[in-house]
Structures are given as C-alpha cells and as structure tokens.
Design a protein around this motif. Sequence first.
Motif, mmCIF file in Angstrom:
data_model
loop_
_atom_site.group_PDB
_atom_site.id
_atom_site.type_symbol
_atom_site.label_atom_id
_atom_site.label_comp_id
_atom_site.label_asym_id
_atom_site.label_seq_id
_atom_site.Cartn_x
_atom_site.Cartn_y
_atom_site.Cartn_z
ATOM 1 N N UNK A 111 -4.711 6.912 4.563
ATOM 2 C CA UNK A 111 -3.341 6.421 4.726
ATOM 3 C C UNK A 111 -3.284 4.930 5.046
ATOM 4 N N UNK A 112 -4.161 4.464 5.942
ATOM 5 C CA UNK A 112 -4.167 3.040 6.274
ATOM 6 C C UNK A 112 -4.620 2.203 5.084
ATOM 7 N N UNK A 113 -5.593 2.717 4.341
ATOM 8 C CA UNK A 113 -6.074 1.991 3.167
ATOM 9 C C UNK A 113 -4.960 1.852 2.135
ATOM 10 N N UNK A 114 -4.200 2.924 1.937
ATOM 11 C CA UNK A 114 -3.085 2.872 0.984
ATOM 12 C C UNK A 114 -2.036 1.874 1.443
ATOM 13 N N UNK A 115 -1.744 1.861 2.732
ATOM 14 C CA UNK A 115 -0.763 0.925 3.273
ATOM 15 C C UNK A 115 -1.197 -0.520 3.025
ATOM 16 N N UNK A 116 -2.476 -0.801 3.223
ATOM 17 C CA UNK A 116 -2.993 -2.144 2.978
ATOM 18 C C UNK A 116 -2.886 -2.510 1.497
ATOM 19 N N UNK A 117 -3.162 -1.548 0.634
ATOM 20 C CA UNK A 117 -3.101 -1.799 -0.803
ATOM 21 C C UNK A 117 -1.676 -2.076 -1.260
ATOM 22 N N UNK A 118 -0.724 -1.317 -0.734
ATOM 23 C CA UNK A 118 0.681 -1.523 -1.100
ATOM 24 C C UNK A 118 1.145 -2.904 -0.635
ATOM 25 N N UNK A 119 0.728 -3.308 0.557
ATOM 26 C CA UNK A 119 1.077 -4.641 1.057
ATOM 27 C C UNK A 119 0.508 -5.725 0.144
ATOM 28 N N UNK A 120 -0.690 -5.484 -0.396
ATOM 29 C CA UNK A 120 -1.302 -6.451 -1.313
ATOM 30 C C UNK A 120 -0.509 -6.550 -2.611
ATOM 31 N N UNK A 121 0.004 -5.422 -3.094
ATOM 32 C CA UNK A 121 0.840 -5.432 -4.301
ATOM 33 C C UNK A 121 2.118 -6.237 -4.042
ATOM 34 N N UNK A 122 2.698 -6.061 -2.863
ATOM 35 C CA UNK A 122 3.910 -6.815 -2.517
ATOM 36 C C UNK A 122 3.631 -8.316 -2.503
ATOM 37 N N UNK A 123 2.482 -8.686 -1.964
ATOM 38 C CA UNK A 123 2.129 -10.114 -1.952
ATOM 39 C C UNK A 123 1.909 -10.630 -3.370
ATOM 40 N N UNK A 124 1.240 -9.834 -4.183
ATOM 41 C CA UNK A 124 0.960 -10.258 -5.563
ATOM 42 C C UNK A 124 2.254 -10.433 -6.350
ATOM 43 N N UNK A 125 3.187 -9.529 -6.166
ATOM 44 C CA UNK A 125 4.444 -9.597 -6.901
ATOM 45 C C UNK A 125 5.521 -10.407 -6.216
ATOM 46 N N UNK A 126 5.194 -10.919 -5.003
ATOM 47 C CA UNK A 126 6.181 -11.674 -4.213
ATOM 48 C C UNK A 126 7.490 -10.899 -4.116
ATOM 49 N N UNK A 127 7.357 -9.626 -3.767
ATOM 50 C CA UNK A 127 8.517 -8.746 -3.744
ATOM 51 C C UNK A 127 8.443 -7.799 -2.559
ATOM 52 N N UNK A 128 9.489 -7.018 -2.381
ATOM 53 C CA UNK A 128 9.546 -6.029 -1.310
ATOM 54 C C UNK A 128 10.428 -4.883 -1.772
ATOM 55 N N UNK A 129 10.753 -3.978 -0.865
ATOM 56 C CA UNK A 129 11.607 -2.853 -1.225
ATOM 57 C C UNK A 129 13.040 -3.319 -1.469
ATOM 58 N N UNK A 130 13.759 -2.544 -2.239
ATOM 59 C CA UNK A 130 15.151 -2.853 -2.509
ATOM 60 C C UNK A 130 15.365 -3.858 -3.617
ATOM 61 N N UNK A 131 14.284 -4.265 -4.304
ATOM 62 C CA UNK A 131 14.401 -5.274 -5.358
ATOM 63 C C UNK A 131 14.171 -4.694 -6.757
ATOM 64 N N UNK A 132 14.187 -3.366 -6.830
ATOM 65 C CA UNK A 132 14.110 -2.644 -8.112
ATOM 66 C C UNK A 132 12.757 -2.867 -8.786
ATOM 67 N N UNK A 133 11.683 -2.457 -8.093
ATOM 68 C CA UNK A 133 10.334 -2.549 -8.640
ATOM 69 C C UNK A 133 9.570 -1.284 -8.275
ATOM 70 N N UNK A 134 8.312 -1.210 -8.685
ATOM 71 C CA UNK A 134 7.487 -0.057 -8.323
ATOM 72 C C UNK A 134 7.245 0.027 -6.824
ATOM 73 N N UNK A 135 7.495 -1.055 -6.090
ATOM 74 C CA UNK A 135 7.357 -1.011 -4.633
ATOM 75 C C UNK A 135 8.373 -0.066 -3.998
#
Length: 210
Positions: A111-135
Amino acid sequence: MITVDEPRPVIDHAAVISRMIEACREAIAEREADLCDLDRAIGDGDHGTNLRRGLDALAAESRQLATMPPADALMAAGTTLVMNIGGAAGPLYGTLLLELGAALRRTSNWPNALSQAVAAVARRGKSSTGEKTLLDVLYPLSDEVIRHTPLHLLAQHVQGFAEMTIDMKAMRGRASFLGERSIGHMDPGAASCALLAATICRELTEAGIE
C-alpha cells in the motif's frame, strides 16, 4: 481440542505475472475501440490503440518478466510501456510501474509503495485529483488499498472512480483546450486505468492474493 491451521497455498508468482499481463492485454484489446471513442470526444482518438500497442509489447516479454522478482518485473514493464505507448499515457503508466517497482525495492509494504508511485505520477503529469485524469482513479484506488479494502470489492467499484470524471472539467492535456465542453465526457485515461485496475484486482483475487 487443538486445531491446526491449514497451510496457505503456495503462490506461483511467475504464473500470476504471466496471467495478469495476458488478462490486461485482452481487456485493452476488447475495449480498444471504446477507449478510442472516449478519446476522440475530447482528444485525438488514439488512446485505445496506443494502449493496445503497449500491452502487446508487454505480452511479448511476459515470459522473461515472469522470471524476475516482482519489483524488477514492474520496473522492466514500466520501461516497456514508456517505449511503446504513445502520447501522454506512456510516460504516466510507465512512471507508475517504474516507481512502484523502485518503492518495492525499499519496502515490502505494497500500500505504501503504491501511494509513492501514484504521487510520482502526479509529479510527472503536474496534476492532481479533480482535473479529469487517470489520477482521479489512482488516488482513490490507492486510498482503498491503504484501507485494506478486499481486492474483489475494488474490482467491482473502481469503474465508479472513472465515471466521476464525466462531470469534471479537463485541466490537463489536449482536453483542457475544450474548457467547459469537456464536461459530460469520461476521461479516457481514467477509463483505461479503471479497466486495468479491475482486471489486476480480479487476477490477484483468483490467485489467492488479497
């Protein structure tokens, strides 16, 4: 009366990896046209085709990936996706697997590893929740995994995360140029993410991994 717990069945991780890759490839191939239709409404219409190409490349390497430790297999799979999926999806899906594998080299806590990976995707895409993406699928999915929600239940309702993007205004990527006109359409990245997540959850459940 003394009871003896039944031994847990031994999980063949190599077989699980192979089946998971093939199941994901089949899921994307089956929904390729639908994903392209979603992308055509607010993008350039090739999301399903790009993903199919990436999953086909991954399937071609499945035998080799199945011989690797899970963390190494994830990192190798991430590299394959980056190299074979066009558009924004390649770097985002690739980053997810690369960072998940890297995190699992540091910790055995999935679970912690997945959380870290999702945070990395957010940084890569310069995005967050609520912006209509896979995040908008990855973040709630990660939250449910941290809460130890059974995977078979996640498989049943992860599609709901993607459906929530229908009422969102796109803030990133090509769809953002549509502004208010992007509202009313499901994000194709969220749709494919939910599809793959549900497929993986079902495969892990069938393998006895919860």
